[in-house]
Design a protein around this motif. Sequence first.
Motif, PDB file in Angstrom:
ATOM      1  N   ARG A 289       0.828  -1.211   0.000  1.00  0.00           N
ATOM      2  CA  ARG A 289       0.000   0.000   0.000  1.00  0.00           C
ATOM      3  C   ARG A 289       0.857   1.253   0.000  1.00  0.00           C
ATOM      4  NH1 ARG A 289      -3.683  -2.784   4.613  1.00  0.00           N
ATOM      5  NH2 ARG A 289      -5.112  -3.925   3.238  1.00  0.00           N
ATOM      6  N   GLN A 292       2.172   1.849  -3.455  1.00  0.00           N
ATOM      7  CA  GLN A 292       1.131   2.307  -4.373  1.00  0.00           C
ATOM      8  C   GLN A 292       0.764   3.766  -4.128  1.00  0.00           C
ATOM      9  OE1 GLN A 292      -1.794  -0.710  -3.451  1.00  0.00           O
ATOM     10  NE2 GLN A 292      -1.429  -1.783  -5.369  1.00  0.00           N
ATOM     11  N   ARG A 293       0.644   4.162  -2.859  1.00  0.00           N
ATOM     12  CA  ARG A 293       0.180   5.507  -2.532  1.00  0.00           C
ATOM     13  C   ARG A 293       1.283   6.549  -2.642  1.00  0.00           C
ATOM     14  NH1 ARG A 293      -3.239   3.798   2.919  1.00  0.00           N
ATOM     15  NH2 ARG A 293      -4.761   2.484   1.847  1.00  0.00           N
ATOM     16  N   HIS A 294       2.515   6.137  -2.451  1.00  0.00           N
ATOM     17  CA  HIS A 294       3.624   7.083  -2.429  1.00  0.00           C
ATOM     18  C   HIS A 294       4.792   6.528  -3.254  1.00  0.00           C
ATOM     19  CE1 HIS A 294       1.233   8.798   0.764  1.00  0.00           C
ATOM     20  NE2 HIS A 294       1.312   7.662   1.427  1.00  0.00           N
ATOM     21  N   LEU A 405       1.760  11.851   4.780  1.00  0.00           N
ATOM     22  CA  LEU A 405       1.982  10.485   4.327  1.00  0.00           C
ATOM     23  C   LEU A 405       1.421   9.499   5.333  1.00  0.00           C
ATOM     24  CD1 LEU A 405       5.673  10.639   3.043  1.00  0.00           C
ATOM     25  CD2 LEU A 405       3.602  10.650   1.686  1.00  0.00           C
TER      26      LEU A 405
END
Length: 407
Positions: A289, A292-294, A405
């Motif tokens: 995750r 994917q997000r950062h 974040l």
Amino acid sequence: MPNATPFPPRSFNSLEHLADWIGETLQCPVTIEDANHRLLAYSSHSPHTDSARIATIVGRRVPEAVIAGLWRDGFLPRLLASSEPLRIPAIPEIGLGSRVAVAIRHHKDVLGYLWLAEDPLRPEADYNSVLSEAAAAAVPKLLQLLNHAKRNQESHQDFFWQMLTGHMISHAYIESKASAWGLNLPKLYQIAVLQTEHNVTEQQLGQLHYVISTAGAYSIPFMTADGPHFIVMTQALPTSDAARKFYTFLDKTLSDRFGIALRSFGFSNPSDHYGHTVAKYKEALDVLRFRQRHPQEGALCVVHADLGFYRYLPVIAEHNQASGYTNPSLLKLKAYDQEHNSALLLTLQTYLECDSHAKRAAEALHIHTNSLNYRLKRISEVGSIDLEHMNQKVTLYLDLKADTLHL
């Protein structure tokens, strides 16, 4: 081809009996394999036995180099696509002499393969009719093996899900159950989650199993799928680079052979306690995750330990939210920026990310070093910040990251 003795359809007692009958009838060595190229039966040798056949018999499976060569040269895809025997010329670089092979099929499903090593003194002999009849006769025995293997696989997957969800946490029981199944659990293991484009099908899970089992380089006691995720328990890989290479190998091989595209991944930290599988699964998902997000921050993250302080950001963010806390220095800088249309908050974050290195921070912000120094002075004044104080800088950095974040 020597005169074939009358073939007794389905009257043989075993696959070994069938292999011997084909070998005697055609006067050529024969091997019978399952769909994952594990050796099931073989006939006696001939004076012309090649190294690929010997290695297959000794190792009880076809060597990965031979499988890779047959995929590379297009012979395995052709076998998978055809119900007819296929003549394969010698491939000396992988120790393979000339072969005639046929896929053993039940409707559209490939159950295994029948391979005949051609006699070099009779290169144009016609073996097709006997091989086709033998492949059909092998179907009932292979279906029995397949059904037994499928029941075992389903039991293994159910058991693995109990481990992944925390319903099976007894290390001793997990070890005893695996031993009863004949599974060799590694002393150290990791959980890997591999992201695909779409939900994983049962066929694709089988294709992953095929790729891993034919590679022979990795110990994989359990695997399953959930939505677009392959979930794999693997022997602990020694470094993050080794884990990345494992992913790269799977990504390329699945794409080249089956058109399956992997998109991202996450690996847990290693563990020696099988009761911790549920925690390791969460670690792997956390890495996936975060990547994917950062993408920028996550590019170097492979195993959970690579997340560094990012592992703690959810806890910090949750605590701050629960207590209604916002760093007062950051509040002052944010208010100043809004009022004066300035960029003190961005400047502070960039300066801290550059490890308080003024020249690098100025370059990242595309400003002169003198301009940066002026901004740093204003940051200290407006935010009541001592940029020489390590505790203050660490606190500011973590609070900044917690605001922006999250895993």
